[in-house]
Design an enzyme around this catalytic site. Structure first.
Site, short mmCIF file in Angstrom:
data_model
loop_
_atom_site.label_atom_id
_atom_site.label_comp_id
_atom_site.label_asym_id
_atom_site.label_seq_id
_atom_site.Cartn_x
_atom_site.Cartn_y
_atom_site.Cartn_z
N TYR A 139 -5.08 3.69 -21.02
CA TYR A 139 -5.84 4.30 -21.70
C TYR A 139 -6.54 3.10 -22.94
O TYR A 139 -6.53 1.96 -23.08
CB TYR A 139 -3.97 4.45 -23.08
CG TYR A 139 -4.45 4.70 -24.77
CD1 TYR A 139 -5.92 5.12 -24.75
CD2 TYR A 139 -3.55 4.58 -25.24
CE1 TYR A 139 -5.66 5.74 -26.14
CE2 TYR A 139 -3.63 4.98 -26.69
CZ TYR A 139 -4.32 5.71 -27.30
OH TYR A 139 -4.33 6.01 -28.90
N LYS A 167 -8.18 8.17 -20.58
CA LYS A 167 -7.76 8.36 -21.81
C LYS A 167 -9.17 8.05 -22.65
O LYS A 167 -8.26 6.49 -23.15
CB LYS A 167 -6.58 8.24 -22.80
CG LYS A 167 -6.96 8.88 -24.57
CD LYS A 167 -5.33 8.78 -25.47
CE LYS A 167 -5.74 9.45 -26.78
NZ LYS A 167 -4.55 9.47 -27.58
#
Length: 298
Positions: A139, A167
């Site tokens: 992330y 992400k």
């Protein structure tokens, strides 16, 4: 370019965490919302991320949420658990708990506040990936963590067999494309305004906050592109832009705006936890008006 095969699905919702009127975890509400999102086109749910208010939920609540959502959606959607913290040992503990609770993968944010250098950051992610049998989604959100996972670091981490996805909230489209060109990592847009753009250059899909309220529309953007109808896909993305701006760029966190709209629509959400504060009536009314314009559009 053919989009990367999505390991966790294509249209993932960064699901809010429902609370009841007292602020306690609402597992029944979470199950209802999860089932609704999947029925409306989401093939993956990301729990306990930024939108899921992970800083204010306990370890036990995080595990219980995974168990409840897994039960609600069965095998119809992937369940990815947010586990990242600023403490490697704690992140390992959360990863193992998510695996035990039935998660399909883990979302691991960069250690925030301490801002480790890139070699320490790489070691952190490798240790998490080594700790369980679950696949890992990195992330990258430097606007919140204070540190970027540099493209060169991501390329090295892609060599790990369980680091399979990213992400991407880096706002570095060139860097993202460099990694896409050099690796087989599945890249998911973490900023709703980038959903179509990233998919068009080989991304795997999106992890969308806006999908909490318009899951079918978010899914249709990517489905239209996948079907080869780029003009329709672009038009759908453009139509969503005013709602994306209101929800994600209004000086309020997406958690606050998503819960305000969900509560207005009668879907499970409840209050936000302090230090966040609920949206005011004017903001909630504006969100509803833009939502109604979007869903009424031909």
């Amino acid at each position: 370019m053919t989009p990367t095969a999505p390991p966790f699905g294509r249209t993932l919702c960064a699901m809010i965490t429902p609370f009841d009127e007292t602020g306690a975890l609402d597992l029944d509400g979470a199950q209802l919302l999860a089932a609704h999102l999947v029925s409306e086109g989401c093939d993956g749910l990301v729990l306990s991320g930024t939108t899921g208010e992970s800083p204010t939920t306990t370890d036990a609540e995080k595990a219980a949420l995974v168990t409840a959502v897994r039960e609600a959606v069965g095998e119809d959607a992937s369940v990815v658990a947010g586990v990242g913290t600023f403490d490697t040992r704690h992140t390992v503990e959360l990863t193992l708990a998510a695996e035990k609770a039935g998660a399909d993968g883990v979302l691991v944010v960069s250690p925030y506040y301490s801002r480790p250098p890139q070699d320490a950051l790489e070691a952190y992610f490798r240790e998490i990936a080594d700790a369980s049998g679950l696949p890992v989604m990195l992330y990258d959100i430097p606007g919140r963590t204070g540190i970027r996972i540099e493209p060169e670091t991501v390329i090295r981490l892609a060599e790990h067999p369980r680091i399979v996805a990213v992400k991407d909230c880096s706002y570095d489209f060139l860097g993202t494309q460099k990694v896409l060109n050099a690796t087989e990592l599945a890249y998911y847009a973490g900023c709703d305004e980038h959903n179509l753009a990233l998919y068009a250059v080989g991304g795997a899909g999106c992890v969308s906050t806006v999908a909490n309220v318009v899951p079918a529309h978010v899914a249709a953007v990517l489905e239209s592109f996948e079907a080869g109808d780029t003009p329709v896909s672009a038009r759908l993305q453009q139509r969503a832009t005013p709602l994306i701006e209101l929800m994600m760029s209004s000086d309020l966190p997406g958690t606050v705006t998503a819960k305000a709209l969900l509560n207005t629509l009668g879907l499970p959400a409840g209050p936000v936890r302090s230090p966040l504060r609920p949206a005011d009536r004017k903001t909630a009314d504006g969100l509803l008006a833009e939502y109604e314009r979007l869903v009424a559009a031909p």
